[in-house]
Design a protein around this motif. Structure first.
Motif, PDB file in Angstrom:
ATOM      1  N   ASP A 176     -22.823  36.537  -8.374  1.00 54.83           N
ATOM      2  CA  ASP A 176     -21.487  36.441  -7.787  1.00 54.83           C
ATOM      3  C   ASP A 176     -20.427  36.031  -8.809  1.00 54.83           C
ATOM      4  O   ASP A 176     -19.272  35.787  -8.443  1.00 54.83           O
ATOM      5  N   THR A 177     -20.810  35.968 -10.091  1.00 54.27           N
ATOM      6  CA  THR A 177     -19.902  35.483 -11.122  1.00 54.27           C
ATOM      7  C   THR A 177     -19.942  36.389 -12.346  1.00 54.27           C
ATOM      8  O   THR A 177     -21.007  36.528 -12.962  1.00 54.27           O
ATOM      9  N   PRO A 178     -18.829  37.016 -12.706  1.00 54.97           N
ATOM     10  CA  PRO A 178     -18.805  37.778 -13.967  1.00 54.97           C
ATOM     11  C   PRO A 178     -19.049  36.838 -15.146  1.00 54.97           C
ATOM     12  O   PRO A 178     -18.425  35.773 -15.244  1.00 54.97           O
ATOM     13  N   LEU A 184      -7.872  34.340 -12.621  1.00 55.53           N
ATOM     14  CA  LEU A 184      -9.232  33.810 -12.714  1.00 55.53           C
ATOM     15  C   LEU A 184      -9.274  32.618 -13.662  1.00 55.53           C
ATOM     16  O   LEU A 184      -8.495  32.526 -14.618  1.00 55.53           O
ATOM     17  N   GLU A 185     -10.198  31.719 -13.394  1.00 53.08           N
ATOM     18  CA  GLU A 185     -10.464  30.611 -14.305  1.00 53.08           C
ATOM     19  C   GLU A 185     -11.548  31.050 -15.280  1.00 53.08           C
ATOM     20  O   GLU A 185     -12.606  31.529 -14.861  1.00 53.08           O
ATOM     21  N   PHE A 208     -17.640  32.477 -18.249  1.00 53.93           N
ATOM     22  CA  PHE A 208     -17.715  32.748 -16.813  1.00 53.93           C
ATOM     23  C   PHE A 208     -16.303  32.948 -16.270  1.00 53.93           C
ATOM     24  O   PHE A 208     -15.376  32.225 -16.647  1.00 53.93           O
ATOM     25  N   TYR A 209     -16.163  33.887 -15.342  1.00 49.92           N
ATOM     26  CA  TYR A 209     -14.907  34.066 -14.623  1.00 49.92           C
ATOM     27  C   TYR A 209     -15.121  33.634 -13.173  1.00 49.92           C
ATOM     28  O   TYR A 209     -15.977  34.190 -12.467  1.00 49.92           O
ATOM     29  N   THR A 210     -14.355  32.637 -12.746  1.00 55.35           N
ATOM     30  CA  THR A 210     -14.431  32.159 -11.373  1.00 55.35           C
ATOM     31  C   THR A 210     -13.031  32.190 -10.765  1.00 55.35           C
ATOM     32  O   THR A 210     -12.031  32.360 -11.475  1.00 55.35           O
ATOM     33  N   ALA A 211     -12.970  32.023  -9.453  1.00 51.77           N
ATOM     34  CA  ALA A 211     -11.683  32.051  -8.752  1.00 51.77           C
ATOM     35  C   ALA A 211     -11.639  30.923  -7.736  1.00 51.77           C
ATOM     36  O   ALA A 211     -12.665  30.562  -7.139  1.00 51.77           O
ATOM     37  N   ALA A 212     -10.452  30.360  -7.535  1.00 53.29           N
ATOM     38  CA  ALA A 212     -10.283  29.290  -6.556  1.00 53.29           C
ATOM     39  C   ALA A 212     -10.563  29.823  -5.147  1.00 53.29           C
ATOM     40  O   ALA A 212     -10.154  30.944  -4.804  1.00 53.29           O
ATOM     41  N   PRO A 213     -11.268  29.057  -4.313  1.00 49.96           N
ATOM     42  CA  PRO A 213     -11.565  29.503  -2.947  1.00 49.96           C
ATOM     43  C   PRO A 213     -10.293  29.839  -2.175  1.00 49.96           C
ATOM     44  O   PRO A 213      -9.268  29.181  -2.316  1.00 49.96           O
ATOM     45  N   HIS A 260      -6.802  35.546  -3.477  1.00 48.90           N
ATOM     46  CA  HIS A 260      -7.063  36.993  -3.525  1.00 48.90           C
ATOM     47  C   HIS A 260      -8.190  37.298  -4.503  1.00 48.90           C
ATOM     48  O   HIS A 260      -9.073  38.120  -4.223  1.00 48.90           O
ATOM     49  N   ALA A 261      -8.190  36.621  -5.645  1.00 47.79           N
ATOM     50  CA  ALA A 261      -9.234  36.870  -6.647  1.00 47.79           C
ATOM     51  C   ALA A 261     -10.612  36.503  -6.119  1.00 47.79           C
ATOM     52  O   ALA A 261     -11.600  37.213  -6.370  1.00 47.79           O
ATOM     53  N   ALA A 262     -10.714  35.402  -5.358  1.00 45.26           N
ATOM     54  CA  ALA A 262     -12.002  35.007  -4.795  1.00 45.26           C
ATOM     55  C   ALA A 262     -12.499  36.058  -3.804  1.00 45.26           C
ATOM     56  O   ALA A 262     -13.697  36.386  -3.774  1.00 45.26           O
ATOM     57  N   ASP A 263     -11.602  36.597  -2.982  1.00 39.38           N
ATOM     58  CA  ASP A 263     -11.990  37.645  -2.032  1.00 39.38           C
ATOM     59  C   ASP A 263     -12.480  38.892  -2.766  1.00 39.38           C
ATOM     60  O   ASP A 263     -13.454  39.531  -2.360  1.00 39.38           O
ATOM     61  N   VAL A 264     -11.811  39.240  -3.865  1.00 43.84           N
ATOM     62  CA  VAL A 264     -12.212  40.424  -4.633  1.00 43.84           C
ATOM     63  C   VAL A 264     -13.592  40.224  -5.241  1.00 43.84           C
ATOM     64  O   VAL A 264     -14.450  41.113  -5.177  1.00 43.84           O
TER      65      VAL A 264
END
Length: 272
Positions: A115-117, A233-234, A249-254, A257-261
């Protein structure tokens, strides 16, 4: 020189290095774990007889070049490399250079992050490994695997009018490269990359002459996905200092939009 301890150390480390860690096929009929003597000798560029005599405690005193080659072949950490030199009666020099071999443990970590690039780069920003989510987010890696070269000399080379984020990445990665050139002063790959960039990019030379030095840490990055648009992304970095590598790692805040993608991309990842 302590031949007995040197022989014990070489045998022990050889048994701890798997063929996959050394970039070798596992093969068959391995009665004991680790590398064979002939594999270590081949990786270090020395004769099998010479290496065998060292493991038997009866070889000549190895040169600094041989010790450095053995350190690379046996994938020694910096403290282990220093110990190897001291056993042979030598003082260890600076680190020989960043490894391009991604350990089996790091590769397993990439595979588990469904679930994480994530991807792995070395100290000069060569792309060494990546997972399926990274491909889904950013596409297949380009033929030229060095990220700094692509930033300055790729299809859209850097200019003073480039987007602010591209300029920031160029400055950070160039300063990081300068730090790596000091940490690994004898690494031919780093020296060659810097020479290529000077020859091909006046913009690189101008920024290099500003003498910035840093090691990149966590940052925020904006990517433009061809389907989902702009994603904030973070960018988290895990430093594997013994290998001179970083796991990115690329993560997104819950709730963003980025987290949904990322969640949607995970559901479309095929098994690989």
């Amino acid at each position: 020189m302590n031949r007995a301890l040197l022989a014990d150390f070489l045998r022990d480390r050889r048994a701890r290095v798997s063929p996959s860690d050394a970039g070798l096929p596992a093969g068959t009929r391995r009665r004991t774990p680790g590398l064979r003597r002939e594999e270590v000798a081949r990786l270090a560029g020395i004769s099998v007889d010479y290496y065998a005599r060292m493991e038997q405690g009866r070889g000549p005193r190895p040169s600094r070049q041989v010790l450095a080659a053995l350190g690379r072949a046996l994938r020694l950490f910096e403290d282990e490399r220093a110990y190897l030199f001291q056993l042979a009666g030598e003082q260890p020099g600076p680190p020989s250079g960043p490894s391009q071999i991604v350990s089996s443990g790091i590769r397993h970590l990439l595979d588990r992050l469904d679930d994480t690039p994530a991807f792995v780069i070395d100290a000069k920003y060569d792309l060494l490994a990546w997972n399926a989510m990274a491909v889904r987010l950013m596409g297949e890696p380009p033929p030229e695997r060095n990220m700094i070269w692509n930033a300055f000399c790729g299809p859209w080379p850097l200019t003073p009018d480039s987007p602010p984020e591209a300029l920031a990445f160029a400055d950070e990665s160039l300063a990081d490269l300068r730090a790596a050139s000091v940490r690994y002063p004898d690494d031919e790959g780093i020296r060659s990359l810097i020479a290529r960039l000077h020859a091909a990019s006046p913009e690189f030379t101008r920024r290099w002459n500003e003498h910035r030095v840093c090691v990149r840490r966590t940052t925020v990055k904006t990517l433009t996905h061809p389907v989902h648009g702009e994603l904030v992304l973070e960018c988290q970095l895990l430093h594997a200092d013994e290998q001179g590598q970083r796991v990115v790692f690329y993560t997104a805040a819950p709730g963003t939009h980025a987290a949904d993608v990322l969640c949607g991309l995970r559901g479309r990842i095929p098994s690989i």
